[in-house]
Structure formats: C-alpha cells, structure tokens
Design an enzyme around this catalytic site. Structure first.
Site, mmCIF file in Angstrom:
data_model
loop_
_atom_site.group_PDB
_atom_site.id
_atom_site.type_symbol
_atom_site.label_atom_id
_atom_site.label_comp_id
_atom_site.label_asym_id
_atom_site.label_seq_id
_atom_site.Cartn_x
_atom_site.Cartn_y
_atom_site.Cartn_z
ATOM 1 N N CYS A 224 -13.180 -0.349 -8.211
ATOM 2 C CA CYS A 224 -11.975 -0.700 -8.987
ATOM 3 C C CYS A 224 -12.106 -0.126 -10.382
ATOM 4 O O CYS A 224 -11.835 -0.797 -11.374
ATOM 5 C CB CYS A 224 -11.792 -2.213 -9.109
ATOM 6 N N GLU B 156 -6.852 7.225 -1.395
ATOM 7 C CA GLU B 156 -8.288 7.074 -1.607
ATOM 8 C C GLU B 156 -8.864 6.025 -0.662
ATOM 9 O O GLU B 156 -8.243 4.995 -0.423
ATOM 10 C CB GLU B 156 -8.552 6.601 -3.044
ATOM 11 N N CYS C 145 -0.445 -5.550 -11.446
ATOM 12 C CA CYS C 145 -1.493 -6.373 -12.078
ATOM 13 C C CYS C 145 -2.034 -5.616 -13.299
ATOM 14 O O CYS C 145 -2.343 -4.423 -13.209
ATOM 15 C CB CYS C 145 -2.626 -6.673 -11.095
ATOM 16 N N CYS D 185 -13.479 0.552 2.816
ATOM 17 C CA CYS D 185 -12.454 -0.099 2.000
ATOM 18 C C CYS D 185 -11.196 0.758 2.094
ATOM 19 O O CYS D 185 -11.171 1.878 1.581
ATOM 20 C CB CYS D 185 -12.968 -0.197 0.561
ATOM 21 N N CYS E 98 0.768 1.250 -5.772
ATOM 22 C CA CYS E 98 0.886 -0.206 -5.598
ATOM 23 C C CYS E 98 2.034 -0.728 -6.450
ATOM 24 O O CYS E 98 2.172 -0.365 -7.613
ATOM 25 C CB CYS E 98 -0.414 -0.895 -5.998
ATOM 26 N N CYS F 75 -5.624 -3.825 -13.204
ATOM 27 C CA CYS F 75 -6.030 -3.077 -12.001
ATOM 28 C C CYS F 75 -5.711 -1.589 -12.132
ATOM 29 O O CYS F 75 -4.615 -1.214 -12.563
ATOM 30 C CB CYS F 75 -5.331 -3.652 -10.776
HETATM 31 N N1 SAH Z 1 -3.653 -5.827 -3.618
HETATM 32 C C1 SAH Z 1 -4.763 -6.504 -3.056
HETATM 33 C C2 SAH Z 1 -5.924 -5.606 -2.654
HETATM 34 C C3 SAH Z 1 -6.385 -4.559 -3.642
HETATM 35 S S1 SAH Z 1 -7.377 -5.033 -4.985
HETATM 36 C C4 SAH Z 1 -5.226 -7.606 -3.978
HETATM 37 O O1 SAH Z 1 -4.682 -7.730 -5.069
HETATM 38 O O2 SAH Z 1 -6.064 -8.394 -3.590
HETATM 39 C C5 SAH Z 1 -8.927 -5.517 -4.354
HETATM 40 C C6 SAH Z 1 -9.668 -6.443 -5.303
HETATM 41 O O3 SAH Z 1 -10.110 -5.759 -6.501
HETATM 42 C C7 SAH Z 1 -8.808 -7.599 -5.770
HETATM 43 O O4 SAH Z 1 -9.525 -8.795 -5.771
HETATM 44 C C8 SAH Z 1 -8.465 -7.159 -7.172
HETATM 45 O O5 SAH Z 1 -8.047 -8.245 -7.933
HETATM 46 C C9 SAH Z 1 -9.765 -6.511 -7.635
HETATM 47 N N2 SAH Z 1 -9.613 -5.667 -8.819
HETATM 48 C C10 SAH Z 1 -8.591 -4.875 -9.127
HETATM 49 N N3 SAH Z 1 -8.789 -4.275 -10.321
HETATM 50 C C11 SAH Z 1 -9.994 -4.675 -10.758
HETATM 51 C C12 SAH Z 1 -10.764 -4.399 -11.928
HETATM 52 N N4 SAH Z 1 -10.311 -3.595 -12.889
HETATM 53 N N5 SAH Z 1 -11.962 -4.978 -12.021
HETATM 54 C C13 SAH Z 1 -12.412 -5.795 -11.053
HETATM 55 N N6 SAH Z 1 -11.735 -6.109 -9.950
HETATM 56 C C14 SAH Z 1 -10.527 -5.562 -9.801
#
Ligand code: SAH
Length: 344
Positions: A334, A93, A117, A106, A113, A120
């Site tokens: 996200c 995506e 987290c 983006c 991944c 996420c």
């Molecule tokens: N792996 C990398 C890049 C991908 S995530 C990282 O962790 O930074 C890109 C951004 O979106 C990161 O700041 C992540 O913490 C945020 N993000 C992921 N899931 C989210 C969610 N459910 N709500 C808001 N931000 C989120």
C-alpha cells in the site's frame, strides 16, 4: 468481439457451448485444459476436432495478460504491472507474497478505485470499471505461469473495492474455489472491504466460507469519515451491526484492519473507543503501520505507539497483531503511488 472464456464458471460455459450447438461435455474438456493442464490455445486441445477448435477460436479468447513490468523485493515479494489486453491499454497491479505456508496473491478487483479513502494510494488512480471474473482469475494464473508456482491463498486487497464489483468478485471466487478449476479453498480467500454494508449481508447469505476483512481504521465516526468517505453512507453503527450479523450467520471471525496514523487514530483514547466498539465480538484486529502517500496528511505512528496500541487491545481481550510489511521497497505494501504511477 469474442468472449473471454475465463469469465464463465463451468455451468455457464456449458450453456455457452449449448448456444453454439456444441455438447456440454465439450465445455468440461475445455475447462480441464484451461485450469488443470494450463493450456491457453484451442489448437493444443488435442481431444477436440480441428473444426471445433476453429469454431471455438471464433467465439472465445483466453484473456491473457502481458507483464509490462515486474518488481522484485529483497524479501521475495513480487509486484506485477499487467497490460490486461482489453483494447483500451488498461493496466492493473497484482502482488505475489511468499509466506512459510505458501504463496499468496493480492489481487485487484477494479481498474482504479472509486472509494476516495484519503490515506490510500489507490485513490490517485483514475477509476474506470470493475474487473471481469476472467480478469481477476488471470491475475493468479499469469503469476503461476510466470513463476511456475501454485498459489495457495488469495487476498482481495489490491486496487479497487471488491464490494463495488460484488457479482464479478463472487463469480471469480466460485471459479477460484472450484475443484475443477483453481481449487483454492474458500478459507484461503480473503475479501477486504471499506465497508459497503449491504454486501456484507449478501456475503453472509452467500454460503461462502471466505474470510472477511473490514477496513475500519477508526472507531469514531468523525475520524473515520475523514479517512473514508464511505463512512458517511454507512456509519460505524451500521457497519458493526452488519458484521455482527455476518458472524452470527457464518460463525466466522472477522478481521478488522486498522492503519495507525500518527496523532490521528493511534492514541489511548482511540484504542479505548475501539475496545468499546469490538467488545465481545468474534474478531481479530490487524494493526498496520500506515504508509504515507504523496501529499497525504497521515504519517506512520511511532513503533512505541503501535506496540502500546496492540498491548492495550490485547489486555482488554481483543486479539490484535501488527501486520508484517512485505515488499515495501517495491511499493507493494500500500505504498506511495508515485513510483507505481511512473510505470504507466
Ligand atoms: N477497498 C478494499 C481493499 C483494498 S485496500 C478495502 O478498503 O478494504 C487493502 C487494505 O490496505 C485495506 O485495509 C486498506 O485500508 C489498507 N490500506 C490502504 N492504504 C493504506 C496505506 N496507505 N497504509 C496502510 N494500509 C493501507
């Protein structure tokens, strides 16, 4: 199998050409066709002989993607599901956002991944592998072809952990940055990491002037480890030490991402801990109203708390802004994975 020609920067492509007994200047010609004239077949490269075109067809392919699905948000944000044609049916995506200063893409850095987290959406996608440089670049080029636009900014904030695929991401950045290729200035490229500390040092040493974003989300080790397992390997003290080194070395401001989840990391005590942690650092805090994922335990903070949190940081001299959500109606911000998965 023949090689993806977009996996090579110009110096490597010259080597590839030498290896097949062709002159390096031919590589320059081909590079120009691909990145400047946007030609994606050797047969259209009219300054190459028919023999050479046939030979190149045997050695290389262009790594083109097919758009499986495209969703368009009412704010203009577009999200693409690409079939990356890797012979395994892999899908990735990518999102295109339009700001007043231009177009931002983006990009995803991996297929799925591995970081886990808990808040996420990417965590629900099975991890397969890092994307190759060509696969990262093609995300941008496929969108430019489809929309007939020139992209001016790249953020590595799609699916995957860019620092888990560091070498390929840096190679892609080299090509994105190259005046002979996509020619997007390093200052217009942001990398976001969950905090793989050794790579922060590597980026500091690399000499690239890209913007570094750190997904922080809490200034407290217990809370952060709950949200981000990577914190157990690289706790906050080590992360901040690396960030300070990065700032000292590059003189560049770091952007800390902080997704606010109700009754989790959004109260005044959390803000105080954050101020103590970031006090005196050349940085900016990007507050993101967390998007609840399916079966996720975190839900969005109230607007009132988000504003209070921001105002508290600002009152203590730490610049904080609330990130504008783009494309939330198409699950581009996200967002919950369910709809995205039903694409598959
Ligand atoms: N792996 C990398 C890049 C991908 S995530 C990282 O962790 O930074 C890109 C951004 O979106 C990161 O700041 C992540 O913490 C945020 N993000 C992921 N899931 C989210 C969610 N459910 N709500 C808001 N931000 C989120």
């Amino acid at each position: 199998m023949n090689k993806n020609i977009k996996d090579f920067d110009l110096s490597e492509l010259k080597e590839e050409f030498k290896n097949i007994n062709e002159k390096p200047y031919r590589a320059e010609q081909v590079y120009e066709w691909i990145y400047k004239k946007r030609i994606n077949t050797f047969d259209e490269m009219t300054n190459l002989s028919k023999d050479l075109r046939d030979k190149l067809n045997d050695y290389f392919h262009f790594g083109l993607f097919n758009i499986v699905k495209k969703l368009v948000s009412k704010d203009g944000t577009k999200k693409y599901l690409f079939d990356i044609n890797d012979g395994k049916g892999s899908l990735i995506e990518t999102v295109l956002m339009q700001y007043h200063h231009g177009y931002t893409v983006c990009v995803s850095s991996e297929i799925g991944c591995p970081m886990g987290c808990t808040f996420c959406a990417s965590t629900g996608i099975k991890f397969d592998r890092g994307l190759t440089p060509g696969e990262i670049i093609e995300q941008i080029m496929a969108i430019e072809r489809e929309e007939n636009v020139k992209v001016s900014n790249i953020v590595f904030m799609g699916i995957g952990e860019p620092f888990d695929n560091y070498d390929n991401v840096m190679k892609a950045i080299k090509i994105i940055n190259d005046p002979k290729a996509l020619e997007i200035g390093a200052r217009h490229i942001s990398i976001s990491t969950s905090g793989i500390v050794p790579k922060i040092y590597d980026l500091a040493e690399s000499g690239y002037q890209c913007t570094l974003s750190i997904s922080l989300h809490s200034a407290n080790n217990d809370k952060r480890s709950q949200m981000m397992p990577v914190n157990k390997a690289y706790p906050i003290e080590e992360l901040i030490k690396a960030c300070k080194y990065y700032i000292e070395k590059t003189n560049k401001r770091i952007s800390f991402e902080y997704a606010l989840a109700k009754d989790n990391n959004d109260n005044l005590d959390d803000a105080k801990e954050l101020v103590n942690l970031l006090h005196g650092m050349l940085c900016h805090v990007n507050l993101i109203p967390i998007n609840k994922i399916d079966n996720g335990k975190y839900s969005k903070s109230t607007n009132e708390n988000i504003i209070k949190f921001r105002d508290y940081l600002n009152s203590k001299g730490i610049t904080a802004t609330i990130r504008r959500e783009l494309g939330s109606d198409i699950n581009a911000a996200c967002r919950p994975i369910k709809k995205a998965v039903s694409w598959r």
